[in-house]
Design a protein around this motif. Structure first.
Motif, PDB file in Angstrom:
ATOM      1  N   LEU A 382       0.862  -1.188   0.000  1.00 30.79           N
ATOM      2  CA  LEU A 382       0.000   0.000   0.000  1.00 30.79           C
ATOM      3  C   LEU A 382       0.894   1.232   0.000  1.00 30.79           C
ATOM      4  CD1 LEU A 382      -2.837  -0.772   2.592  1.00 30.79           C
ATOM      5  CD2 LEU A 382      -3.181  -0.118   0.212  1.00 30.79           C
ATOM      6  N   GLY A 383       0.411   2.297  -0.634  1.00 28.32           N
ATOM      7  CA  GLY A 383       1.093   3.575  -0.513  1.00 28.32           C
ATOM      8  C   GLY A 383       2.325   3.738  -1.362  1.00 28.32           C
ATOM      9  N   ARG A 384       2.474   2.894  -2.396  1.00 29.22           N
ATOM     10  CA  ARG A 384       3.583   3.112  -3.330  1.00 29.22           C
ATOM     11  C   ARG A 384       3.092   2.801  -4.745  1.00 29.22           C
ATOM     12  NH1 ARG A 384       5.727  -1.606  -0.554  1.00 29.22           N
ATOM     13  NH2 ARG A 384       5.522  -3.476  -1.861  1.00 29.22           N
ATOM     14  N   LYS A 385       3.836   3.274  -5.711  1.00 27.04           N
ATOM     15  CA  LYS A 385       3.453   3.113  -7.103  1.00 27.04           C
ATOM     16  C   LYS A 385       3.343   1.636  -7.453  1.00 27.04           C
ATOM     17  CE  LYS A 385       2.428   5.675 -10.674  1.00 27.04           C
ATOM     18  NZ  LYS A 385       1.264   6.572 -10.577  1.00 27.04           N
ATOM     19  N   GLY A 386       2.242   1.283  -8.093  1.00 27.98           N
ATOM     20  CA  GLY A 386       2.064  -0.085  -8.545  1.00 27.98           C
ATOM     21  C   GLY A 386       1.558  -1.043  -7.501  1.00 27.98           C
ATOM     22  N   ALA A 387       1.164  -0.533  -6.339  1.00 29.24           N
ATOM     23  CA  ALA A 387       0.682  -1.409  -5.265  1.00 29.24           C
ATOM     24  C   ALA A 387      -0.548  -0.797  -4.616  1.00 29.24           C
ATOM     25  CB  ALA A 387       1.775  -1.623  -4.218  1.00 29.24           C
ATOM     26  N   GLY A 388      -1.533  -1.627  -4.313  1.00 32.02           N
ATOM     27  CA  GLY A 388      -2.696  -1.110  -3.605  1.00 32.02           C
ATOM     28  C   GLY A 388      -3.962  -1.893  -3.877  1.00 32.02           C
ATOM     29  N   LEU A 389      -5.064  -1.287  -3.503  1.00 32.98           N
ATOM     30  CA  LEU A 389      -6.380  -1.925  -3.508  1.00 32.98           C
ATOM     31  C   LEU A 389      -7.279  -1.244  -4.530  1.00 32.98           C
ATOM     32  CD1 LEU A 389      -6.585  -1.932   0.365  1.00 32.98           C
ATOM     33  CD2 LEU A 389      -6.250  -3.985  -1.051  1.00 32.98           C
ATOM     34  N   CYS A 390      -8.037  -2.061  -5.285  1.00 31.34           N
ATOM     35  CA  CYS A 390      -8.826  -1.504  -6.380  1.00 31.34           C
ATOM     36  C   CYS A 390     -10.187  -2.178  -6.499  1.00 31.34           C
ATOM     37  CB  CYS A 390      -8.050  -1.634  -7.697  1.00 31.34           C
ATOM     38  SG  CYS A 390      -8.892  -0.911  -9.125  1.00 31.34           S
ATOM     39  N   PRO A 391     -11.181  -1.724  -5.713  1.00 30.00           N
ATOM     40  CA  PRO A 391     -12.541  -2.178  -5.981  1.00 30.00           C
ATOM     41  C   PRO A 391     -13.000  -1.551  -7.294  1.00 30.00           C
ATOM     42  CG  PRO A 391     -12.543  -0.434  -4.322  1.00 30.00           C
ATOM     43  CD  PRO A 391     -11.105  -0.739  -4.613  1.00 30.00           C
ATOM     44  N   VAL A 392     -13.388  -2.362  -8.254  1.00 28.75           N
ATOM     45  CA  VAL A 392     -13.755  -1.844  -9.574  1.00 28.75           C
ATOM     46  C   VAL A 392     -15.254  -1.583  -9.596  1.00 28.75           C
ATOM     47  CG1 VAL A 392     -13.647  -2.204 -12.059  1.00 28.75           C
ATOM     48  CG2 VAL A 392     -11.834  -3.096 -10.589  1.00 28.75           C
ATOM     49  N   ARG A 393     -15.606  -0.306  -9.545  1.00 22.79           N
ATOM     50  CA  ARG A 393     -17.011   0.096  -9.444  1.00 22.79           C
ATOM     51  C   ARG A 393     -17.750  -0.158 -10.747  1.00 22.79           C
ATOM     52  NH1 ARG A 393     -17.492   1.169  -3.843  1.00 22.79           N
ATOM     53  NH2 ARG A 393     -15.540   2.099  -3.193  1.00 22.79           N
ATOM     54  N   GLY A 394     -19.068  -0.159 -10.644  1.00 22.78           N
ATOM     55  CA  GLY A 394     -19.895  -0.436 -11.806  1.00 22.78           C
ATOM     56  C   GLY A 394     -20.259   0.794 -12.590  1.00 22.78           C
ATOM     57  N   HIS A 395     -21.437   1.365 -12.321  1.00 23.42           N
ATOM     58  CA  HIS A 395     -21.945   2.474 -13.110  1.00 23.42           C
ATOM     59  C   HIS A 395     -21.013   3.682 -13.053  1.00 23.42           C
ATOM     60  CE1 HIS A 395     -25.205   3.107 -15.713  1.00 23.42           C
ATOM     61  NE2 HIS A 395     -26.169   2.645 -14.956  1.00 23.42           N
ATOM     62  N   SER A 396     -21.096   4.522 -14.066  1.00 20.30           N
ATOM     63  CA  SER A 396     -20.070   5.530 -14.341  1.00 20.30           C
ATOM     64  C   SER A 396     -19.852   6.530 -13.218  1.00 20.30           C
ATOM     65  CB  SER A 396     -20.422   6.285 -15.618  1.00 20.30           C
ATOM     66  OG  SER A 396     -21.670   6.949 -15.480  1.00 20.30           O
ATOM     67  N   ASN A 397     -20.876   6.821 -12.416  1.00 16.23           N
ATOM     68  CA  ASN A 397     -20.650   7.781 -11.327  1.00 16.23           C
ATOM     69  C   ASN A 397     -21.156   7.272  -9.991  1.00 16.23           C
ATOM     70  OD1 ASN A 397     -19.516  10.299 -10.532  1.00 16.23           O
ATOM     71  ND2 ASN A 397     -21.559  11.142 -10.276  1.00 16.23           N
ATOM     72  N   VAL A 398     -21.171   5.958  -9.828  1.00 17.24           N
ATOM     73  CA  VAL A 398     -21.650   5.405  -8.564  1.00 17.24           C
ATOM     74  C   VAL A 398     -20.762   5.859  -7.405  1.00 17.24           C
ATOM     75  CG1 VAL A 398     -20.388   3.234  -8.864  1.00 17.24           C
ATOM     76  CG2 VAL A 398     -22.417   3.287  -7.423  1.00 17.24           C
ATOM     77  N   GLN A 399     -19.463   6.007  -7.643  1.00 17.91           N
ATOM     78  CA  GLN A 399     -18.574   6.470  -6.579  1.00 17.91           C
ATOM     79  C   GLN A 399     -18.770   7.958  -6.310  1.00 17.91           C
ATOM     80  OE1 GLN A 399     -14.762   4.538  -5.971  1.00 17.91           O
ATOM     81  NE2 GLN A 399     -13.736   6.504  -6.181  1.00 17.91           N
ATOM     82  N   GLY A 400     -18.971   8.729  -7.373  1.00 14.96           N
ATOM     83  CA  GLY A 400     -19.203  10.159  -7.204  1.00 14.96           C
ATOM     84  C   GLY A 400     -20.480  10.466  -6.454  1.00 14.96           C
ATOM     85  N   ASN A 401     -21.522   9.662  -6.693  1.00 17.47           N
ATOM     86  CA  ASN A 401     -22.779   9.863  -5.960  1.00 17.47           C
ATOM     87  C   ASN A 401     -22.552   9.801  -4.456  1.00 17.47           C
ATOM     88  OD1 ASN A 401     -25.020   8.034  -8.223  1.00 17.47           O
ATOM     89  ND2 ASN A 401     -23.971   9.975  -8.451  1.00 17.47           N
ATOM     90  N   ARG A 402     -21.770   8.820  -4.032  1.00 19.73           N
ATOM     91  CA  ARG A 402     -21.504   8.670  -2.602  1.00 19.73           C
ATOM     92  C   ARG A 402     -20.668   9.844  -2.085  1.00 19.73           C
ATOM     93  NH1 ARG A 402     -22.219   4.210   0.665  1.00 19.73           N
ATOM     94  NH2 ARG A 402     -24.045   3.986  -0.652  1.00 19.73           N
ATOM     95  N   THR A 403     -19.681  10.275  -2.871  1.00 16.70           N
ATOM     96  CA  THR A 403     -18.865  11.424  -2.478  1.00 16.70           C
ATOM     97  C   THR A 403     -19.726  12.667  -2.294  1.00 16.70           C
ATOM     98  OG1 THR A 403     -16.973  10.529  -3.702  1.00 16.70           O
ATOM     99  CG2 THR A 403     -16.884  12.857  -3.123  1.00 16.70           C
ATOM    100  N   MET A 404     -20.743  12.803  -3.139  1.00 17.84           N
ATOM    101  CA  MET A 404     -21.625  13.977  -3.093  1.00 17.84           C
ATOM    102  C   MET A 404     -22.643  13.913  -1.958  1.00 17.84           C
ATOM    103  SD  MET A 404     -20.724  16.171  -5.381  1.00 17.84           S
ATOM    104  CE  MET A 404     -19.028  15.698  -5.045  1.00 17.84           C
ATOM    105  N   GLY A 405     -22.709  12.791  -1.253  1.00 17.20           N
ATOM    106  CA  GLY A 405     -23.605  12.720  -0.096  1.00 17.20           C
ATOM    107  C   GLY A 405     -24.790  11.806  -0.253  1.00 17.20           C
ATOM    108  N   ILE A 406     -24.846  11.045  -1.355  1.00 17.17           N
ATOM    109  CA  ILE A 406     -25.912  10.052  -1.488  1.00 17.17           C
ATOM    110  C   ILE A 406     -25.566   8.896  -0.560  1.00 17.17           C
ATOM    111  CG2 ILE A 406     -27.124   8.502  -3.049  1.00 17.17           C
ATOM    112  CD1 ILE A 406     -27.704  11.437  -3.569  1.00 17.17           C
ATOM    113  N   ASN A 407     -26.026   8.994   0.656  1.00 15.90           N
ATOM    114  CA  ASN A 407     -25.645   8.056   1.705  1.00 15.90           C
ATOM    115  C   ASN A 407     -26.692   8.119   2.802  1.00 15.90           C
ATOM    116  OD1 ASN A 407     -24.416   6.519   3.687  1.00 15.90           O
ATOM    117  ND2 ASN A 407     -22.398   7.438   3.424  1.00 15.90           N
ATOM    118  N   GLU A 408     -27.296   6.976   3.086  1.00 19.69           N
ATOM    119  CA  GLU A 408     -28.334   6.952   4.125  1.00 19.69           C
ATOM    120  C   GLU A 408     -27.746   7.078   5.523  1.00 19.69           C
ATOM    121  OE1 GLU A 408     -26.936   2.745   4.087  1.00 19.69           O
ATOM    122  OE2 GLU A 408     -27.243   4.322   2.589  1.00 19.69           O
ATOM    123  N   LYS A 409     -26.413   6.916   5.629  1.00 18.87           N
ATOM    124  CA  LYS A 409     -25.728   7.072   6.913  1.00 18.87           C
ATOM    125  C   LYS A 409     -24.625   8.114   6.777  1.00 18.87           C
ATOM    126  CE  LYS A 409     -26.548   2.352   8.566  1.00 18.87           C
ATOM    127  NZ  LYS A 409     -25.902   1.083   9.012  1.00 18.87           N
TER     128      LYS A 409
END
Length: 767
Positions: A382-409
């Motif tokens: 973790l924390g260096r080039k070429g190493a780390g964790l990568c959950p591959v999200r589905g829809h094009s802005n599913v991650q952005g929605n959560r960043t913007m506050g689409i979150n029930e908690k």
């Protein structure tokens, strides 16, 4: 007995180009869509409405076969308007397939359901907004409304949507994340303090090995295949753990390489390919950790562990207590196979681990993902080039929605930032995720359902339960581009509000607008459509949300901000100004999106800063589950004398999420049909089934509900014994509403307990 002989020996190549051309021609806007494809994922173009894979900085062509399908599907000359709805009643439409519904074309004008005639009828936008506002303002409590969001919605629309819902008074924000990667966010937050992946696209060029868990990128994230191909050709070792043998992860021919396009050559992708049992991934990774400790102790990064982690000693004791026999039984892999994978991991300086819904839609998904994190913490990957964790999200802005506050908690910090800026009090209690929302709808505790995109009816589990739940809404509002099943689950009142697609020009009072999205690598970039909207009666998602808010709350300044709802509608830059003031990481938002390919949101864990309670990355020492089977599968063994299988639902190659582009699954050798079930030939022989027989599939659960789907064609395939696979949404009826992942509430769609029986029709034919 052989596996499916129609399965190709490589993915990509000329068939991908031919498929792209076919779908462009079917759109009847071929010339326009060729231009669209040249704009896809370009700095001056629009973001692909398909998956969330990141964009390369170079290259003329930044689209894949499925991206081309998505563009052609969206930009079509077919229209669904008042004449269409006059021709078909809702009852008639309900009898049609999901494919037929969406293939009818783009929604072209706002419509309202008439209960007396059972038809949708046209109405004005003003009347539509009045209906929504009046209903919302007469509810007994704001929590009687649900605000669902698809991962397709832009950052601007999502931010406005959650802001409106919270000022209205609720945190009921169920969204598509609840049904896919919720376990990833929970596990990563618990382990490393941030619920996102730690790598960027360039890291794939620097990895010595890439581990792919429970993912089929050839179908679900085709542009990822270019990164894997490039890595493999550079000597990176790709190790795949996937329940099915997927051809794209075996051999891939890039459509952009003339040699591989026109010749028989292809790139070998996977250095090792393992097919664990469904639900056996945690045991497989635990076995890798055990093998590293026993055979590759030199790869354990003691300095990293001492400086950056917490809970190491307790975790190691848990690993040592785990018997190899249990690991082999649960994973379905031999000790030798697991040691082979561990050796690749241990001898690689830089390792990336990727995963998708093959890991997240199980009962023990959170523990499984935390185990992958444990392996990376153990070796300091973790924390260096070429190493780390990568959950591959589905829809094009599913991650952005959560960043913007689409979150029930929402976190307390998030709510506090909104309250301080707007000087307004917002609700603090947790709202509903998808599971809770459907339960509340079923019990008639919810009166209003508003869906910003998506197809909740086809995406959610337990179709009979879900359909009844959605029909219980007194007002069902769907903001959509295409007709789908969710529009038809109506009883009292319903509205269809047609919105722009990603390819279309969005012009408001201040001029042509940009929207933004966040990809799976936390890159935020602008998107601008160029084609003329399909209808003058379509509005942008931002426009629709802003007007719902304006009609409901009044078109006045939002708290102490300088803007009204309609002023934000008129100029999206003003929305981004609010985002920059209230969302961490978005300072100078409007300026940053002018950068080609966008900007990166800082990931604290990638910088070795841990936002956990201990201020360290956490080893999590969950024991392997007593059984990898979900609760209903464990119970099933006591309910029936028949052979019980574990079924996973999955997508075909002609599908993206619930959207079905066609009836083929080229990479699995399926043509012209979807009601198929993939089975190991030896399992079929035990049941006296032949390739091509027709079976009924019944799930087994302890809630007394009979769940069965009929008429599925048996297809022999390379899959572990005891496991089956079939497409969704056709098999969604088999997933019990209360069969979900611990902590995540994500449907356990990859571990459905089922029995097979020859269909009555098949028996009659045989007789």
């Amino acid at each position: 007995m052989e596996n499916n002989t129609n399965k190709p020996n490589k993915a990509g190549g000329l068939p991908s180009v031919q498929s792209t051309i076919k779908h462009l021609l079917r759109s009847n806007r071929t010339k326009e869509n060729i231009k669209n494809l040249l704009r896809v994922n370009q700095s001056d173009g629009f973001d692909c409405p398909g998956c969330a894979w990141g964009d390369n900085k170079n290259g003329t062509f930044q689209f894949c076969e499925n991206g081309a399908k998505a563009v052609a599907w969206e930009s079509t000359d077919k229209r669904v308007d008042a004449d269409f709805f006059a021709q078909y009643s809702v009852s008639q439409l309900m009898k049609q397939s999901d494919y037929w519904l969406e293939y009818q074309g783009r929604l072209a004008q706002p419509m309202r359901y008439n209960k007396k005639t059972d038809h949708y009828e046209p109405l004005s936008w003003h009347d539509a907004f009045e209906i929504i506002a009046n209903k919302l303002n007469t509810l007994s409590h704001p929590d009687e409304a649900e605000f669902y969001t698809s991962g397709r919605a832009s950052n601007e629309a999502s931010y406005l949507y959650q802001l409106f819902g919270r000022i209205y008074g609720t945190n009921n924000f169920p969204d598509c994340s609840n049904m896919c990667h919720e376990a990833s966010g929970i596990a990563l937050t618990q382990s490393i303090g941030v619920g996102k992946g730690t790598v960027v696209l360039d890291d794939f060029d620097c990895a010595d090995s890439i581990f792919v868990f429970g993912q089929n990128p050839g179908t679900n994230h085709p542009r990822m295949m270019n990164a894997l191909r490039k890595a493999a050709r550079s000597g990176c070792k790709i190790v795949t753990f996937n329940n099915l043998k997927e051809v794209a992860l075996e051999k891939f021919a890039s459509p952009q390489d003339p040699k591989e396009l026109l010749a028989a050559s292809a790139t070998t992708i996977s250095h090792c390919y393992f097919t664990p049992k469904l639900g056996g991934d945690m045991a497989a990774v635990r076995g890798m950790v055990k093998a590293v400790i026993e055979q590759h102790s030199a790869s354990i990064d003691i300095d990293f562990i001492e400086q950056h982690t917490n809970g190491f000693d307790t975790y190691i004791e848990s690993v040592k207590r785990t018997d190899w026999s249990k690991i082999e039984i649960q994973s379905g892999l031999s000790k030798r196979q697991i040691e082979q994978a561990a050796q690749v991991f241990a001898l690689s300086k830089n390792v990336i681990s990727c995963w998708a819904m093959g890991l997240t839609q199980h009962k023990h998904s959170v523990d499984t993902i935390r185990e992958i994190v444990n392996l990376h913490l153990l070796t300091g990957n973790l924390g260096r080039k070429g190493a780390g964790l990568c959950p591959v999200r589905g829809h094009s802005n599913v991650q952005g929605n959560r960043t913007m506050g689409i979150n029930e908690k929402p976190t307390a910090a998030f709510i506090e930032r909104l309250e301080q800026y707007f000087t307004i009090e917002l609700p603090k209690q947790s709202g509903h995720n998808v599971h809770a929302a459907l339960k509340a709808l079923y019990q008639k505790h919810i009166k209003v359902l508003i869906c910003l995109g998506g197809n909740l009816a086809a995406a959610a589990p337990d179709s009979d339960f879900t359909f009844k739940a959605i029909k219980n809404a007194e007002l069902n509002v769907q903001i959509s581009t295409k007709l789908n099943r969710s529009h038809l689950l109506v009883s009292e009142d319903a509205l269809i509000l047609p919105c722009f697609g990603r390819t279309e020009l969005d012009k408001q009072k201040s001029g042509i607008q940009k929207i933004t999205v966040e990809d799976t690598f936390s890159m935020v970039h602008a998107s601008t459509g160029k084609t003329t909207p399909v209808s003058e009666q379509c509005l942008s998602e931002v426009d629709i949300v802003a007007q719902i808010a304006s009609y409901t709350l009044g078109n006045k300044a939002i708290g102490t901000s300088p803007y009204t709802w309609t002023e934000l509608r008129d100029d999206y830059a003003k929305i981004r100004t609010l985002i920059s003031q209230t969302i961490v990481g978005f300072t100078d938002f409007n300026k940053k999106i002018e950068t080609p390919c966008g900007f990166h949101l800082t990931n604290s864990a990638a910088l070795l800063t841990w936002n956990t309670n201990s201020q360290k990355a956490e080893f999590n020492c969950s024991d392997l589950p007593t059984s990898i089977l979900s609760d209903n599968l464990s119970d099933a063994l006591t309910y029936t004398d028949s052979t019980v299988f574990t079924l996973q639902s999955l997508r075909s190659h002609d599908q993206y999420n619930t959207t079905i582009y066609g009836m083929d699954d080229r990479y699995r050798g399926i043509k012209g049909e979807r009601k198929v079930v993939f089975i190991n030939p030896d399992d079929a022989k035990q049941l006296n089934l032949s390739d091509g027989d027709t079976v009924d599939i019944q799930s087994i659960c302890n809630d007394g509900v009979k769940r069965v789907v009929n008429g599925f064609k048996v297809v022999f395939y390379e899959i572990p014994r005891g496991n089956l696979a079939a497409y969704y949404p056709e098999t969604n009826p088999l997933v019990a509403i209360d069969s979900y992942g611990e902590q995540s509430f994500t449907p356990a769609s990859k571990s459905i307990a089922v029995v097979l029986q020859k269909s009555a029709t098949a028996i009659e034919v045989a007789t």
